[in-house]
Write an enzyme that holds these catalytic residues in place. Structure first.
Site, PDB file in Angstrom:
ATOM      1  N   GLY A   6      10.207   4.504   4.756  1.00 48.11           N
ATOM      2  CA  GLY A   6      10.876   5.348   4.029  1.00 48.11           C
ATOM      3  C   GLY A   6       9.866   5.779   2.913  1.00 48.11           C
ATOM      4  N   GLY A  10       6.509   1.063   0.362  1.00 45.46           N
ATOM      5  CA  GLY A  10       5.323   0.288   0.527  1.00 45.46           C
ATOM      6  C   GLY A  10       4.455   0.354   1.695  1.00 45.46           C
ATOM      7  CE  LYS A  11       5.546   6.280   3.913  1.00 44.19           C
ATOM      8  NZ  LYS A  11       6.002   6.300   2.862  1.00 44.19           N
ATOM      9  CB  SER A  12       0.723   4.150   0.911  1.00 42.97           C
ATOM     10  OG  SER A  12       1.325   5.105   1.682  1.00 42.97           O
ATOM     11  CB  THR A  31      -2.993  14.805   5.102  1.00 45.26           C
ATOM     12  OG1 THR A  31      -1.984  13.888   4.730  1.00 45.26           O
ATOM     13  CG2 THR A  31      -3.670  13.974   6.048  1.00 45.26           C
ATOM     14  CG  HIS A  46      -2.301   7.358  -3.486  1.00 42.20           C
ATOM     15  ND1 HIS A  46      -1.995   6.338  -2.553  1.00 42.20           N
ATOM     16  CD2 HIS A  46      -0.802   7.923  -3.809  1.00 42.20           C
ATOM     17  CE1 HIS A  46      -0.745   6.247  -2.211  1.00 42.20           C
ATOM     18  NE2 HIS A  46      -0.192   7.404  -2.898  1.00 42.20           N
ATOM     19  CD  GLU A  59      -9.785  15.053  -1.932  1.00 40.00           C
ATOM     20  OE1 GLU A  59      -9.356  16.217  -2.041  1.00 40.00           O
ATOM     21  OE2 GLU A  59      -9.904  14.316  -2.921  1.00 40.00           O
TER      22      GLU A  59
END
Length: 183
Positions: A6, A10-12, A31, A46, A59
């Site tokens: 979701g 914490g996925k990234s 992206t 990021h 990019e």
């Protein structure tokens, strides 16, 4: 490898840490277009989380397969994120007076997966799990949810590894013992 979860799960962070365990040349394929000040701030945060000595940044909001293939000189390619890529495809189609169908998104995913098999890099794709919430209240949002869901299913079926991150904790959903996408 597909990493899903979701928003703010914490996925990234997980995908980034995982990629950095590999002591090899890395490419980060972003992206997200910088549409406003708040998004530019997020993008900058990021970027600051990645060491420029360790990461090459590409990019590419639309031509993901091409970005993956052109990054094939790197040993590890992290794509963040598939969800925004689908959004960008929908927006581009809308500007052209068209819509994106599930068949078209499956075709675009097939192109991405084909690109993964044409290179020898470890490819990590990050996406949001958008199907666990309420049904959106408008047709555009429902189409988006459906397209992301179809895209995630297509990539997960081909990936050797699928990890669900919840509350910062990775849960292995699928592990075929390799980092590369398979066809």
């Amino acid at each position: 490898m597909l990493v899903t979860g979701g928003s703010r799960s914490g996925k990234s962070d997980y995908a980034l840490r995982y990629a950095e365990t590999m002591k090899e040349r890395r490419a980060f394929v972003a992206t997200c277009p910088p549409l406003d000040d708040e998004m530019r701030h997020r993008i900058r945060k990021h970027q600051e989380s990645r060491s420029p000595e360790m990461w090459e940044t590409v990019e590419e909001p639309l031509e993901l397969a091409r970005a993956i293939e052109s990054s094939g000189h790197c040993n590890v390619i992290l794509v963040d994120c598939i969800t925004l890529w689908v959004n960008n495809l929908m927006y581009g189609a809308e500007l052209a007076g068209a819509t994106v169908s599930e068949e078209q998104i499956v075709e675009r995913c097939a192109q991405v997966l084909h690109a993964c098999t044409r290179i020898e890099s470890h490819v990590i794709l990050v996406t949001n799990e958008v199907g666990m919430g309420v049904v959106p209240d408008n047709p555009s949002a429902r189409r988006y949810r459906d397209l992301v869901g179809r895209c995630n299913q297509t990539i997960a079926a081909a990936a050797n590894r699928v990890v669900l991150v919840s509350c910062g904790i990775p849960l292995m959903l699928k592990d075929n013992g390799s980092n590369e996408c398979v066809s």
